[in-house]
Design a protein around this motif. Structure first.
Motif, PDB file in Angstrom:
ATOM      1  N   VAL A  30       0.808  -1.264   0.155  1.00  0.00           N
ATOM      2  CA  VAL A  30      -0.051   0.033  -0.023  1.00  0.00           C
ATOM      3  C   VAL A  30       0.821   1.196   0.000  1.00  0.00           C
ATOM      4  N   ALA A  31       2.232   1.279   0.309  1.00  0.00           N
ATOM      5  CA  ALA A  31       3.062   2.206   0.484  1.00  0.00           C
ATOM      6  C   ALA A  31       4.567   2.071   0.318  1.00  0.00           C
ATOM      7  N   ALA A  32       5.192   2.983  -0.035  1.00  0.00           N
ATOM      8  CA  ALA A  32       6.709   2.742   0.087  1.00  0.00           C
ATOM      9  C   ALA A  32       7.293   3.901   0.363  1.00  0.00           C
ATOM     10  N   SER A  33       8.771   4.049   0.932  1.00  0.00           N
ATOM     11  CA  SER A  33       9.349   5.169   1.223  1.00  0.00           C
ATOM     12  C   SER A  33      10.920   5.251   0.715  1.00  0.00           C
ATOM     13  N   GLU A  34      11.284   6.321   0.257  1.00  0.00           N
ATOM     14  CA  GLU A  34      12.535   6.333  -0.173  1.00  0.00           C
ATOM     15  C   GLU A  34      13.066   7.859  -0.002  1.00  0.00           C
ATOM     16  N   ALA A  35      14.225   8.269   0.417  1.00  0.00           N
ATOM     17  CA  ALA A  35      14.855   9.534   0.417  1.00  0.00           C
ATOM     18  C   ALA A  35      15.221  10.116  -0.848  1.00  0.00           C
ATOM     19  N   ASP A  36      15.639   9.250  -1.980  1.00  0.00           N
ATOM     20  CA  ASP A  36      15.966   9.934  -3.280  1.00  0.00           C
ATOM     21  C   ASP A  36      14.832   9.970  -4.101  1.00  0.00           C
ATOM     22  N   GLU A  37      14.867  11.354  -4.447  1.00  0.00           N
ATOM     23  CA  GLU A  37      13.536  11.714  -5.259  1.00  0.00           C
ATOM     24  C   GLU A  37      13.315  10.964  -6.696  1.00  0.00           C
ATOM     25  N   LEU A  38      14.560  10.713  -7.305  1.00  0.00           N
ATOM     26  CA  LEU A  38      14.727  10.161  -8.696  1.00  0.00           C
ATOM     27  C   LEU A  38      14.016   8.656  -8.309  1.00  0.00           C
ATOM     28  N   ARG A  39      14.449   8.070  -7.392  1.00  0.00           N
ATOM     29  CA  ARG A  39      14.116   6.770  -7.136  1.00  0.00           C
ATOM     30  C   ARG A  39      12.483   6.504  -7.019  1.00  0.00           C
ATOM     31  N   ARG A  40      12.117   7.607  -6.141  1.00  0.00           N
ATOM     32  CA  ARG A  40      10.706   7.718  -5.651  1.00  0.00           C
ATOM     33  C   ARG A  40       9.699   7.573  -7.032  1.00  0.00           C
ATOM     34  N   ARG A  41      10.147   8.542  -7.784  1.00  0.00           N
ATOM     35  CA  ARG A  41       9.423   8.667  -9.039  1.00  0.00           C
ATOM     36  C   ARG A  41       9.485   7.643  -9.805  1.00  0.00           C
ATOM     37  N   GLU A  42      10.511   7.055 -10.191  1.00  0.00           N
ATOM     38  CA  GLU A  42      10.348   5.803 -10.760  1.00  0.00           C
ATOM     39  C   GLU A  42       9.694   4.597 -10.317  1.00  0.00           C
ATOM     40  N   PHE A  43       9.945   4.279  -8.907  1.00  0.00           N
ATOM     41  CA  PHE A  43       8.982   3.345  -8.338  1.00  0.00           C
ATOM     42  C   PHE A  43       7.573   3.707  -8.383  1.00  0.00           C
ATOM     43  N   ALA A  44       7.184   4.812  -8.077  1.00  0.00           N
ATOM     44  CA  ALA A  44       5.740   5.269  -8.014  1.00  0.00           C
ATOM     45  C   ALA A  44       5.151   5.187  -9.491  1.00  0.00           C
ATOM     46  N   ALA A  45       5.882   5.446 -10.591  1.00  0.00           N
ATOM     47  CA  ALA A  45       5.562   5.458 -12.007  1.00  0.00           C
ATOM     48  C   ALA A  45       5.402   3.737 -12.318  1.00  0.00           C
ATOM     49  N   LYS A  46       6.099   3.135 -12.095  1.00  0.00           N
ATOM     50  CA  LYS A  46       6.430   1.555 -12.201  1.00  0.00           C
ATOM     51  C   LYS A  46       5.191   0.579 -11.445  1.00  0.00           C
ATOM     52  N   PHE A  47       4.937   1.129 -10.284  1.00  0.00           N
ATOM     53  CA  PHE A  47       4.342   0.206  -9.437  1.00  0.00           C
ATOM     54  C   PHE A  47       2.800   0.731  -8.806  1.00  0.00           C
ATOM     55  N   GLY A  48       2.696   2.069  -9.233  1.00  0.00           N
ATOM     56  CA  GLY A  48       1.433   2.738  -8.884  1.00  0.00           C
ATOM     57  C   GLY A  48       1.161   2.900  -7.319  1.00  0.00           C
ATOM     58  N   VAL A  49       2.041   2.933  -6.618  1.00  0.00           N
ATOM     59  CA  VAL A  49       1.862   2.885  -4.974  1.00  0.00           C
ATOM     60  C   VAL A  49       2.437   4.345  -4.882  1.00  0.00           C
ATOM     61  N   PRO A  50       1.751   4.883  -3.490  1.00  0.00           N
ATOM     62  CA  PRO A  50       2.406   6.215  -3.030  1.00  0.00           C
ATOM     63  C   PRO A  50       3.659   5.971  -2.271  1.00  0.00           C
ATOM     64  N   VAL A  51       4.515   6.884  -2.754  1.00  0.00           N
ATOM     65  CA  VAL A  51       5.946   6.701  -2.242  1.00  0.00           C
ATOM     66  C   VAL A  51       6.404   7.722  -1.467  1.00  0.00           C
ATOM     67  N   TYR A  52       6.805   7.896  -0.279  1.00  0.00           N
ATOM     68  CA  TYR A  52       6.915   8.850   0.597  1.00  0.00           C
ATOM     69  C   TYR A  52       8.312   9.102   0.945  1.00  0.00           C
ATOM     70  N   THR A  53       8.687  10.339   1.236  1.00  0.00           N
ATOM     71  CA  THR A  53      10.222  10.541   1.575  1.00  0.00           C
ATOM     72  C   THR A  53      10.580   9.700   2.873  1.00  0.00           C
ATOM     73  N   THR A  54       9.891   9.655   3.804  1.00  0.00           N
ATOM     74  CA  THR A  54      10.491   8.928   5.095  1.00  0.00           C
ATOM     75  C   THR A  54       9.502   7.572   5.279  1.00  0.00           C
ATOM     76  N   TYR A  55      10.152   6.703   5.883  1.00  0.00           N
ATOM     77  CA  TYR A  55       9.300   5.431   6.400  1.00  0.00           C
ATOM     78  C   TYR A  55       8.161   5.804   7.471  1.00  0.00           C
ATOM     79  N   GLN A  56       8.687   7.054   8.276  1.00  0.00           N
ATOM     80  CA  GLN A  56       7.760   7.344   9.309  1.00  0.00           C
ATOM     81  C   GLN A  56       6.425   7.949   8.693  1.00  0.00           C
ATOM     82  N   GLU A  57       6.702   8.707   7.519  1.00  0.00           N
ATOM     83  CA  GLU A  57       5.362   9.168   6.952  1.00  0.00           C
ATOM     84  C   GLU A  57       4.445   8.178   6.349  1.00  0.00           C
ATOM     85  N   ALA A  58       5.193   7.054   5.722  1.00  0.00           N
ATOM     86  CA  ALA A  58       4.400   5.912   5.077  1.00  0.00           C
ATOM     87  C   ALA A  58       3.669   5.121   6.141  1.00  0.00           C
TER      88      ALA A  58
END
Length: 349
Positions: A30-58
Motif C-alpha cells: 500500500v505504500a513505500a518510502s525512499e529519500a532519493d527523489e528520482l528513485r521515488r518517482r521511478e518506483f511510483a510510476a512503475k508500480f502505482g503505489v504512493p512513495v513517501y520521503t520517509t518511512y515514518q510518513e508512510a
C-alpha cells in the motif's frame, strides 16, 4: 488482508519483491518510502503505489501490518524500532543490520511491541535444500564431517548505481561475507541443526575505491565437530550465467553430496554417493528438480517464504524464520572479521 509498506528502495531487491507480493493474495503493498527523489518517482510510476520521503510518513499515513525494510543496514535498527512501536510486524532483508548489536535492538523492540520480526533466508525454501536436509537427518551420508560453500556474485560495479551504500562499510557493515556469506552460514546451521563455535577468516579488497571486502574465505567449526569452508566474493564476470557461481558440498563418514544451484533457474541437479546398505545396489544417485518458474526475487523460493509468513501472521504463530536466526548468522560473520583482523581463530560465546 496484510497491508505492506516497503521502507527503502535504494536496494537491488525491492522491485523483485513487488513481483513476489503480487503472487500472495493475502498481502498487498500500500505504500513505500525512499529519500532519493528520482528513485521515488521511478518506483511510483512503475508500480502505482504512493512513495513517501520517509518511512515514518508512510507508516503514519497507512494502516500497515507489515513493514518490509530494505534500507542501508546501519539504518535498519532505528526503522524496525519505529515500525514495531507503530504496531507493524517487520520483515528485514538479510543480513538485517550493520552489526549483531543492531539486530539485538530489533529483537528487543519487536518483543516489547509484541510483533513479529523475520528475515528471508530463502535458500531454506529450495526443494533441493530440503531434500539435502532430509538425507542428512536420515543419516544417508553418515556423520557430517565437512561442508563447502561457494557463493561468488557479480563484481562491485553492480552496486554503484542502484545501492552505492553497499560498498561503504559504515553504512553496510561489510562486504561479500556480510552480504552473501550469511546465506550459506544460515543454510549450514539449518541443515546440521548445530551452531558455529569458532571461526577463522581471511578477507581481501581487490577492487580499488571500495572499503568493504570483495573476496573472503572462512573456516567454521560447529559444536559437534563438523568443519565448513566458505569462499564468498564479488568476483563473477558479467558473462557468467545468472551472475552467480554457487556450490554446496557435504562430506560425511558414509557419503557425499554435491550441488551447484541454478540461481533463479528452473532445473537443479544434486549428486549423492552413499555407503549405506540400502544404497548398495545404486550407491551413486542424481536428484533432479524442475522448480516452478515465477517472477520475482529468487522466484518460487520468495513466494513460498511470503506465503508461509502470511499464514503465520494470520494464524498468530511465530514465523518460520525469526529474527534470532539472522542474529546468529551475523554473529558468525563478525567472528570471521575479527579473526581476519587478529590472524587467528576466534571463539563464539
Amino acid at each position: 488482508m496484510i497491508n505492506v509498506a516497503l521502507c527503502g528502495l535504494r536496494h537491488l531487491h525491492p522491485d523483485g519483491y513487488m513481483a513476489l507480493f503480487a503472487q500472495v493474495p493475502e498481502m498487498r503493498v500500500v505504500a513505500a518510502s525512499e529519500a532519493d527523489e528520482l528513485r521515488r518517482r521511478e518506483f511510483a510510476a512503475k508500480f502505482g503505489v504512493p512513495v513517501y520521503t520517509t518511512y515514518q510518513e508512510a507508516l503514519e499515513k497507512h494502516d500497515v501490518q507489515l513493514a518490509a525494510i530494505f534500507l542501508p543496514h546501519a539504518e535498519c535498527p532505528e526503522a524496525v524500532e519505529f515500525a514495531a512501536a507503530a504496531g507493524a510486524h517487520v520483515l528485514v532483508e538479510k543480513p538485517m543490520a550493520a552489526d549483531a548489536a543492531g539486530i539485538g535492538r530489533m529483537i528487543a523492540a519487536c518483543e516489547r511491541a509484541g510483533v513479529v520480526l523475520t528475515t528471508p533466508y530463502l535458500w531454506r525454501y529450495h526443494q533441493m535444500s530440503r531434500e539435502i536436509k532430509r538425507l542428512v537427518t536420515d543419516g544417508v551420508v553418515g556423520e557430517v564431517i565437512a561442508l563447502e560453500g561457494r557463493m561468488a556474485a557479480g563484481k562491485p560495479v553492480r552496486y554503484q548505481q542502484a545501492s552505492p551504500w553497499m560498498l561503504e562499510k559504515k553504512k553496510s557493515g561489510g562486504g561479500a561475507m556480510h552480504n552473501l556469506g550469511v546465506h550459506w552460514i544460515d543454510l549450514f546451521r539449518w541443515l546440521l541443526e548445530d551452531e558455529v563455535v569458532s571461526a577463522y577468516g581471511d578477507i581481501r579488497i581487490i577492487t580499488p575505491g571500495i572499503d568493504v571486502e570483495d573476496q573472503s574465505f572462512a573456516l567454521l567449526t560447529f559444536s559437534r565437530g563438523a568443519r565448513a569452508y566458505l569462499d564468498i566474493s564479488y568476483t563473477v564476470p558479467a558473462s557468467y550465467p545468472h551472475g552467480r557461481d554457487l556450490f554446496v558440498g557435504i562430506r560425511g563418514t558414509a557419503g557425499t553430496i554435491a550441488w551447484s544451484p541454478a540461481f533463479e533457474g528452473a532445473a537443479d541437479e544434486m549428486f549423492l554417493s552413499s555407503e549405506k546398505k540400502e544404497y548398495k545396489d545404486a550407491p551413486w544417485r542424481r536428484y533432479a528438480f524442475d522448480n516452478l518458474v515465477v517472477p520475482g526475487y529468487c522466484g518460487i523460493l520468495g513466494v513460498s517464504y511470503l506465503r508461509d509468513l502470511a499464514e503465520s501472521l494470520t494464524a498468530g504463530r511465530p514465523p518460520v524464520i525469526p529474527g534470532r536466526e539472522g542474529l546468529k548468522a551475523l554473529q558468525v560473520v563478525e567472528a570471521v572479521y575479527q579473526s581476519a583482523a587478529l590472524g587467528r581463530p576466534v571463539s563464539l560465546s
